[in-house]
Enzyme design. Structure first.
Site, PDB file in Angstrom:
ATOM      1  CE  LYS A 168      -2.889 -29.041  20.684  1.00 28.67           C
ATOM      2  NZ  LYS A 168      -3.267 -28.107  19.642  1.00 28.67           N
ATOM      3  CG  ASP A 196      -5.081 -36.722  22.536  1.00 34.51           C
ATOM      4  OD1 ASP A 196      -4.137 -36.013  22.920  1.00 34.51           O
ATOM      5  OD2 ASP A 196      -5.698 -36.528  21.468  1.00 34.51           O
ATOM      6  CD1 TRP A 206      -8.688 -32.266  18.773  1.00 30.91           C
ATOM      7  CD2 TRP A 206      -7.666 -33.356  17.117  1.00 30.91           C
ATOM      8  NE1 TRP A 206      -8.166 -31.333  17.904  1.00 30.91           N
ATOM      9  CE2 TRP A 206      -7.538 -31.964  16.892  1.00 30.91           C
ATOM     10  CE3 TRP A 206      -7.092 -34.243  16.201  1.00 30.91           C
ATOM     11  CZ2 TRP A 206      -6.869 -31.445  15.780  1.00 30.91           C
ATOM     12  CZ3 TRP A 206      -6.428 -33.732  15.087  1.00 30.91           C
ATOM     13  CH2 TRP A 206      -6.318 -32.353  14.888  1.00 30.91           C
TER      14      TRP A 206
END
Ligand code: PMP
Length: 362
Positions: free
Chosen positions: A197, A173, A103
């Site tokens: 999540k 992030d 990511w």
């Protein structure tokens, strides 16, 4: 009602049962409103109360002061990869990125479209099995910001302490570990996290932006890609994900009722501890991917001796009611995602299953 199984999915992921039940109960008609959350206007008084409370509850949980603004955006964390660069890189147009997984790499790819990216560290040659040490970071004191990924969902590594970046704004992030423990938000200039999540369903991204950074957003940016647009319109410039924000609000209330983020952290440490203990006590039958000091409390990644044995375990586990244990295709092996809402009993049951599997296959 359908029986629920243990859902170890990396995201969209398990939500608290109490939240699902409340949402289900009120889905036909919100109490006192006579319409479903799926049907009401985002400009209605009812929704105004929902979004205001969701923001307020998140601010209280994370102890966020008025220097920051909270936004609920769309486009996933992936859209933030480019929005961050477009809004925050100017005027210097250079930023530091710490690369700890797939990511972070995607964030770099987007940032390079806007300006110069300095890779402050990358652990790719070690297959991202650990978080870099402070002394390994090659930081530019003139950078517009430093970007890092708090939890690496695919590799199962996590920062347990923020990188020290001096006066350079820290951007992160936090998609896969937001709200899993208390953090000192004042250390950050900007945080973003997809909801799917630890907070709610997919389709909403939480953004926490320190207000002084808004000066960097040029009026020439596309309207929807400019943070100022969303701040000026309280995340209601266009139609937001009303249902997603409603669920985030319920999750925030669930966390508050549980005792807040310190209580949540304690439970998360217990859950992850049980699973890592099983891996460590298996005499190498289960091999953790992450180095011990870099282990994630959210995504526990491990391998077995052969791919064949891994497939066997996944098949038998699925049969026994443990879903979503297959590791990400880029690392293979297994991954147990045990986010906030994942019950301790589910981890204990998985560990019993793993011990039993080892006894039969070692
Ligand atoms: N960052 C991290 C750390 C992630 O785990 C994910 C999704 N798994 C993303 C970004 C991408 O999120 P989205 O799919 O919401 O764009």
């Amino acid at each position: 009602m359908e029986k629920r199984i243990y859902n170890f999915s990396a995201g969209p992921a398990i939500l608290p049962e109490d939240v699902l039940k409340e949402a289900q109960e009120n889905l036909f008609a919100l109490p006192g409103v006579g319409m479903s959350i799926l049907e009401i206007s985002h400009r209605s008084k009812t929704f105004d109360k929902i979004i205001t409370e969701a923001k307020q509850d998140l601010k209280s949980l994370l102890n966020i002061n008025d220097d920051y603004e909270l936004l609920f955006l769309q486009g996933g964390a992936s859209l933030q990869f480019i929005m961050v660069a477009l809004n925050l890189m100017p005027p210097k147009n250079k930023a530091d990125y710490i690369v700890t997984g797939s990511w972070s790499k995607k964030a770099v790819k987007e940032a390079k479209k806007v300006g110069t990216v300095n890779i402050a560290a990358t652990l790719e040659s070690e297959n991202f099995k650990r978080i870099p040490k402070q002394e390994e970071l090659n930081l530019d004191p003139e950078a517009s910001y430093v970007h890092f990924t708090t939890n690496n969902t695919i590799y199962g590594t996590e920062w347990h302490k923020e990188p020290e970046v001096g006066n350079v704004p820290l951007v992160c992030d936090a998609s896969s570990d937001i709200l899993h423990k208390k953090i000192d938000v004042t250390k950050y200039a900007f945080l973003y996290a997809g909801a799917q999540k630890n907070m709610g369903p997919s389709g909403v991204t939480l953004v926490i932006i320190r207000k002084d950074l808004l000066e960097r957003s040029s009026d020439s940016l596309p309207t929807m890609l400019n943070y100022k647009t969303h701040v000026d319109n309280n995340s209601l410039y266009n139609t937001p994900n009303t249902f997603g924000i409603y669920i985030i609000g319920l999750v925030a209330k669930w966390l508050t009722k549980l005792g807040g983020l310190d209580a949540m952290h304690k439970i998360n440490k217990e859950k992850a501890g049980i699973l890592y203990q099983c891996i460590d006590a298996s005499a190498g039958f289960y091999k953790g991917h992450a180095e011990k000091e870099s282990r994630s409390l959210m995504n526990v990644t491990f391998n077995l001796a052969t791919e064949e044995l891994e497939k066997k375990l996944i098949a038998e586990a699925t049969e026994a009611g443990f879903s979503g244990l297959k590791g990400h295709r880029s690392v293979g092996g297994l991954r147990a995602s045990i986010y906030n809402a994942f019950p301790k009993k589910g981890v204990e049951d998985l560990v019993s299953f793993m011990k039993d599997f080892q006894n039969k296959n070692d």
